[in-house]
Design a protein around this motif. Structure first.
Motif, short mmCIF file in Angstrom:
data_model
loop_
_atom_site.label_atom_id
_atom_site.label_comp_id
_atom_site.label_asym_id
_atom_site.label_seq_id
_atom_site.Cartn_x
_atom_site.Cartn_y
_atom_site.Cartn_z
N SER A 1 -58.10 5.93 13.17
CA SER A 1 -57.90 4.84 14.14
C SER A 1 -57.02 5.27 15.31
O SER A 1 -55.96 5.87 15.12
CB SER A 1 -57.22 3.64 13.45
N VAL A 2 -57.49 4.97 16.51
CA VAL A 2 -56.70 5.14 17.73
C VAL A 2 -57.01 3.94 18.62
O VAL A 2 -57.93 3.16 18.34
CB VAL A 2 -57.06 6.44 18.49
N LEU A 3 -56.25 3.80 19.69
CA LEU A 3 -56.61 2.81 20.71
C LEU A 3 -57.28 3.55 21.86
O LEU A 3 -56.81 4.60 22.29
CB LEU A 3 -55.38 2.08 21.23
N LEU A 4 -58.38 2.99 22.32
CA LEU A 4 -59.08 3.53 23.48
C LEU A 4 -59.10 2.41 24.51
O LEU A 4 -59.74 1.37 24.29
CB LEU A 4 -60.50 3.93 23.07
N VAL B 1 -51.43 2.66 13.26
CA VAL B 1 -52.04 2.37 14.57
C VAL B 1 -52.72 1.00 14.54
O VAL B 1 -52.59 0.19 15.47
CB VAL B 1 -53.04 3.49 14.96
N ALA B 2 -53.44 0.72 13.45
CA ALA B 2 -54.16 -0.56 13.36
C ALA B 2 -53.18 -1.73 13.23
O ALA B 2 -53.34 -2.76 13.89
CB ALA B 2 -55.13 -0.53 12.18
N ALA B 3 -52.16 -1.57 12.40
CA ALA B 3 -51.20 -2.66 12.19
C ALA B 3 -50.41 -2.93 13.48
O ALA B 3 -50.14 -4.09 13.80
CB ALA B 3 -50.25 -2.30 11.05
N LYS B 4 -50.08 -1.88 14.19
CA LYS B 4 -49.35 -2.07 15.46
C LYS B 4 -50.22 -2.86 16.45
O LYS B 4 -49.72 -3.75 17.14
CB LYS B 4 -48.98 -0.70 16.03
#
Lengths: 161, 289
Positions: free
Chosen positions: A54-57, A113-116
């Motif tokens: 998981s990352v943010l894009l 990353v997902a929880a944040k």
């Protein structure tokens, strides 16, 4: 076989401009780990089922194994390496430690990353909301309860801060 | 993998040119189906054409005419839009059921249509909302009703080189609501054994004046079931009418038996879900949020 031309990608990772050369079929998780040597992002299933990558894009939570590296051109990527600030763990990371919410640790970067991403949209989620949000982050060690409790504790800590 | 080229055109015209060379060129929206299929060796494109930099594919407008949704708009953008959720609650729920939070960051209603799974969750919801699919090709543009888009498991009406550009959901009439329910063996993140979408319009006295019923995962494509709608129109949605709509849906279903469910089970459950979805749609009209 046709000669495969590499693609030059200019992107932003955790606020820093980064460049790399990738194959057309290379996925973002692979480019992060092997081209940029940012191995915090883990590869589990590589088919979008486990959430370890998981990352943010551009602020959207995604599995980086299901993003072509070339798609990152001109976009913003946020990875686990950008979560701790100035050597200080994020409350989610700290609470995962305190709740023993990790064992082997492979799922942990994706969970963080997902929880944040969840807590930035919803600072006071119910237990059910946390469980649904993290349903795409598989953990084969903890049985999930400790992860969920850690995220709820982090949410409470952030709200109180 | 024979993938040798990736391109990300910024106009529809460029994308259509890039895709013109035949089936070895594949359009990419969110990639949550395509990239998995490539990795599993089920597809072997040479050239992937990323559509997400084309304005028509990523635009979302909601106005008095309804919702115009670019085919590549991610689920998370739709499901977090409260106005869309208020006007099209069933469609919003159906789209939100697809995959995990991570998948929602990429998956799209347009991709769900183009992947053409018989169990695609948002397709029955698109059908009951009278969605039209806007398609572009080098030969021009055309529109197709959502119920006519898919032609079988994994197949659809797009010719090689054509692109699904956007979906248009007309603004529902006053006192209209939709609902979507599905049956899965797990509590979340699974493929529907049965799906059922219902949209209803009631007059002020509670009589149903219009209805659309569509069912998924019980036939090679999602099916519009006019017989189920007919069982509801003109009634006050009493128990008998709801049950008759369910019977009509069960009768229209032509399910298969597979590892996730038997044909008999699917046929029975689709009737139950139609009945329940209709009751939910009615309650949404009577007690709007």
């Amino acid at each position: 076989m046709m000669q495969v031309r590499k693609i030059h990608v200019s992107t932003t990772v955790n606020g820093e401009p980064r460049e790399f050369l990738c194959e057309p079929g290379q996925v973002l998780s692979d480019a992060l780990r092997n081209n940029l040597e940012m191995t915090g992002t883990k590869e589990g299933c590589t088919t979008g089922d486990c959430g370890a990558c998981s990352v943010l894009l551009d602020d959207a939570l995604v599995c980086s194994c299901l993003v072509l590296a070339a798609e990152a051109e001109g976009r913003r990527v946020a990875t686990i390496e950008g979560v701790a600030q100035d050597g200080r763990l994020h409350p989610i990371q700290q609470q995962l430690l305190e709740h023993a919410g990790l064992q082997c640790g492979i799922c942990t970067p994706g969970v963080v990353v997902a929880a944040k991403a969840l807590l930035e949209e919803n600072p006071d989620p119910s237990e059910e909301e946390v469980r649904f949000w993290l349903a795409g982050n598989l953990c084969r060690c903890t049985g999930y309860d400790k992860i969920i409790l850690a995220v709820l504790a982090a949410a409470s800590e952030i709200r109180g801060a | 993998m024979s993938l040798v080229q990736y391109s990300a055109p910024s106009t529809l015209a460029e994308a259509l040119q890039a895709l013109a060379g035949g089936a070895a060129n594949r359009p990419l929206a969110g990639g949550t189906d395509l990239l998995v299929q490539v990795k599993l060796g089920l597809r072997d494109p040479q050239h992937i054409v990323d559509l997400k930099r084309i304005p028509e594919l990523t635009a979302l407008t909601l106005d008095d005419n309804g919702l115009r949704l670019g085919a590549a708009v991610p689920g998370a953008i739709v499901t977090t839009n409260r106005e869309i959720a208020r006007i099209y609650p069933g469609f919003t729920e159906a789209l939100g059921l697809i995959g995990s939070s991570q998948v929602q960051g990429r998956c799209s209603a347009g991709g769900n249509l183009c992947n053409a799974s018989p169990a695609a969750d948002c397709v029955p919801a698109l059908i009951v909302n009278r969605a039209t699919c806007h398609i572009a090709g080098l030969g021009g543009e055309r529109t197709v009703a959502a119920e006519d888009f898919t032609t079988g498991p994994g197949t659809h009406c797009l010719e090689d080189g054509e692109i699904l550009v956007s979906l248009e959901l007309p603004r529902p009439a006053p006192r209209t609501a939709d609902a979507y329910l599905r049956m899965i063996p797990r509590t979340e993140m699974d493929i529907a054994i049965v799906g059922a979408g219902v949209a209803l319009t009631l007059d002020e006295s509670g009589v149903c004046t219009d209805a659309r019923v569509a069912i998924g995962a019980v036939a090679p494509t999602a099916l519009l079931v006019p017989g189920a709608a007919a069982a509801l129109i003109g009634t006050t949605l009493d128990e008998d009418s709801l049950r008759n709509a369910g019977y009509a849906a069960s009768g229209a279903a032509v399910p298969i038996t597979d590892k996730r469910g038997t044909a008999d089970y699917r046929r029975k459950v689709v009737g139950v879900l139609v009945r329940r979805a209709a009751a939910i749609a009615r309650s949404r009209i009577e007690q709007p949020t």
